[in-house]
Design a protein around this motif. Structure first.
Motif, short mmCIF file in Angstrom:
data_model
loop_
_atom_site.label_atom_id
_atom_site.label_comp_id
_atom_site.label_asym_id
_atom_site.label_seq_id
_atom_site.Cartn_x
_atom_site.Cartn_y
_atom_site.Cartn_z
N TRP A 1 -27.85 -21.63 -16.01
CA TRP A 1 -27.70 -22.23 -14.75
C TRP A 1 -27.85 -23.19 -14.84
O TRP A 1 -27.29 -24.00 -13.41
N ILE A 2 -29.28 -23.62 -14.69
CA ILE A 2 -29.33 -25.25 -14.33
C ILE A 2 -28.85 -26.00 -14.94
O ILE A 2 -28.02 -27.44 -14.20
N ARG A 3 -28.17 -26.46 -16.66
CA ARG A 3 -27.64 -26.61 -16.83
C ARG A 3 -26.17 -26.82 -16.75
O ARG A 3 -25.97 -28.10 -16.03
N ALA A 4 -25.69 -25.88 -15.84
CA ALA A 4 -23.99 -26.14 -15.28
C ALA A 4 -24.57 -26.47 -13.53
O ALA A 4 -23.36 -27.37 -13.46
N ARG A 5 -25.52 -26.00 -12.51
CA ARG A 5 -25.49 -26.89 -11.98
C ARG A 5 -26.08 -28.18 -11.43
O ARG A 5 -25.30 -29.16 -10.70
N PHE A 6 -26.77 -28.70 -13.04
CA PHE A 6 -27.88 -29.80 -12.58
C PHE A 6 -27.20 -31.47 -13.32
O PHE A 6 -27.26 -32.34 -13.25
#
Length: 560
Positions: free
Chosen positions: A270-275
């Motif tokens: 989620w962190i990679r996909a979001r930021f």
């Protein structure tokens, strides 16, 4: 910055220029060549058996040296892992105690060889060794002071080969930067700093030394360097994440989006996909509101990184560490002692929505303040005071702490260090505990002269001193849950499984209310409820959502 308006929902705020001003402020291996001497022209064309043996061993040595260089080339040695085999289970001392003794020699070596990296075995904050039994103790008292055996678990931060290979690239990142603003009290900030390092690693970004936000309850204006040893922090993590003191001038802007809408339990995916896309395009990401948002269940390498940050990299600054260690030694030199994190501060009663146990006068004061600050209230807003207490959401008051300690076998002459802020109700709030255990000590009582004077309005520093003294105690018990209790639970396990008592409030509160049972029956019930609360290793994997910093087994500790 025009590219910032994407699918990512972000709250645009204008940051004070002072914020960015603060951000701005801040060996080749030698080859050994073996050249045998040339024979003279008149030397006989034969070799003795001794010469053949010598040539054999020289060839073997050259081969081993070549293989060693190859291994060191492809497997980074600066990862500072702790292998399980480095610790002897038969050693009577904690491995960190032995490491701290040997650090005197290492400190001298480091003064000569400045480039020598800090090793994890000497970077952890180490408690003083536990005491043995002394005097005529009853069976219950011996049981109370008895330390767990640890079941053979020892610190073990062996990162995978893939993690170590990618470290060479990530630790040199100079284009992408992560800024994190952390909030709350000391241990709440520590948790967010740990997660900030993990997120920087996930995004493969350089981490700017975290910014500490002034908390409206604590009111502490300390910066990161006031609380923690910055150089130690950077050096310990140099193989995992690049840590810098400030942003380069190329990344400073007058207006920057701050991401503060982060859901709970987010994963690295989620962190990679979001930021990641935003970070790659803009080179800068500012995060706020990280408190307990990162998932507790991460891949093994990231769990180990959490332990490395919490137990090794986040060492308190030298003035705090020296004062805390002095106070810990003053307690320790007198013999065994208990440390209690007594949560009786006014804000705790306001936030938990519980009765103080001090009578209507004090309860009315809390009720009025709670009405004026409804946003302070936490935990089950629709529950009554009685329901909260029976559910275990309320801190134990001093009378309940005294009864619990007595039931667990603590002798009446036990020396008790009380950690925490000033209790609501002052000495009146502590009176039941003092009557049962008169040898009560606080940091103010341990301090000499004006040692604490510079930190009068620095609650984070005072909490750090409490942390150090509690870490070296023979027995530790929190009167309520919270970040400090969980931090010390994991830290004490990591450095030798020191005894930790976790009050089973939900099960024992009804027995506090039952006036028909005798003290003997009450003690028997309390001991049965806490028979497993002795500090022995508890597997994190036995319960979903457990924090590895409170339960470092098995990701950060190996059974040898």
């Amino acid at each position: 910055m025009g590219k910032a308006a994407r699918n990512i929902k972000s709250s645009l705020i204008t940051l004070n220029p002072i914020f960015f001003t603060r951000l701005l402020s801040i060996s080749p291996l030698k080859s050994f060549v073996f050249s045998p001497k040339k024979n003279s022209r008149n030397q006989k064309n034969h070799c003795s058996s001794a010469n053949l043996t010598l040539l054999f061993f020289l060839s073997l040595f050259i081969l081993c040296t070549f293989l060693g260089i190859c291994i060191l080339t492809f497997v980074p040695i600066s990862q500072n892992s702790i292998p399980c085999s480095m610790i002897s289970p038969s050693s009577p001392f904690s491995p960190f105690v032995l490491a701290s003794l040997s650090s005197i020699v290492k400190d001298y070596s480091n003064s000569v060889l400045d480039e020598q990296p800090t090793t994890l075995s000497t970077s952890a904050m180490v408690p003083l060794p536990p005491h043995g039994f002394s005097g005529n103790l009853s069976e219950e008292e011996r049981e109370f002071w008895q330390q767990p055996d640890g079941e053979g678990y020892r610190p073990c931060l062996d990162f995978s080969l893939g993690y170590r290979k990618s470290s060479a690239r990530i630790s040199k990142e100079r284009r992408k930067f992560l800024v994190v603003v952390v909030s709350g009290g000391l241990n709440q900030q520590r948790n967010q700093i740990v997660d900030a390092v993990v997120i920087a690693r996930v995004l493969e970004a350089a981490l700017v030394v975290p910014v500490l936000q002034v908390n409206r309850i604590w009111g502490d204006e300390s910066e990161f360097s006031d609380i923690f040893d910055v150089e130690h922090f950077k050096k310990t993590l140099q193989a995992d994440v690049r840590v810098v003191m400030s942003l380069p001038s190329t990344h400073l802007v007058s207006r920057q989006s701050v991401e503060n809408q982060i859901p709970s339990h987010v994963s690295p995916t989620w962190i990679r996909a979001r930021f990641l896309r935003q970070l790659n395009e803009e080179g800068l990401l500012i995060l706020k509101g990280l408190d307990s948002k990162l998932s507790k269940s991460l891949p093994p390498d990231l769990q180990k990184l959490r332990c490395k940050v919490a137990f090794h990299a986040l060492r308190f600054s030298t003035p705090i560490r020296e004062l805390g260690n002095q106070m810990a030694r003053r307690m320790w030199i007198e013999g065994s002692y208990v440390a209690i994190h007594l949560r009786l501060e006014k804000d705790v009663w306001i936030r938990t929505g519980c009765l103080t146990g001090l009578g209507p006068k004090h309860d009315n004061i809390i009720a009025r303040d709670r009405e004026s600050h409804p946003d302070f209230l936490t935990d089950k807003l629709n529950m009554s005071n009685t329901a909260r207490r029976l559910a275990g959401f309320c801190p134990l008051n001093s009378l309940e702490v005294a009864r619990l300690l007595k039931a667990l076998g603590a002798p009446s002459n036990a020396r008790i260090y009380v950690a925490g802020g000033d209790p609501f109700g002052g000495t009146y709030a502590l009176q039941p505990l003092v009557e049962e255990f008169p040898n009560i000590v606080t940091k103010q009582m341990l301090a000499r002269g004006d040692e604490l004077s510079p930190y009068t309005n620095r609650p984070s520093v005072l909490a750090a001193i409490d942390y150090i003294v509690c870490l070296s105690s023979d027995v530790f018990m929190p009167s309520h849950g919270g970040n400090m209790g969980r931090a010390l639970q994991g830290h004490r396990a990591y450095v030798g499984h020191r005894k930790y008592v976790k009050p089973n409030k939900r099960m024992m509160i009804p027995f506090f209310e039952d006036m028909s049972i005798s003290e003997e029956e009450f003690s028997s019930v309390i001991q049965k409820l806490h028979k497993n609360s002795k500090g022995q290793p508890e597997q994190r994997t036995k319960m979903i959502g457990r924090d590895v910093l409170a339960y470092p087994v098995p990701e950060c500790m190996c059974n040898h």
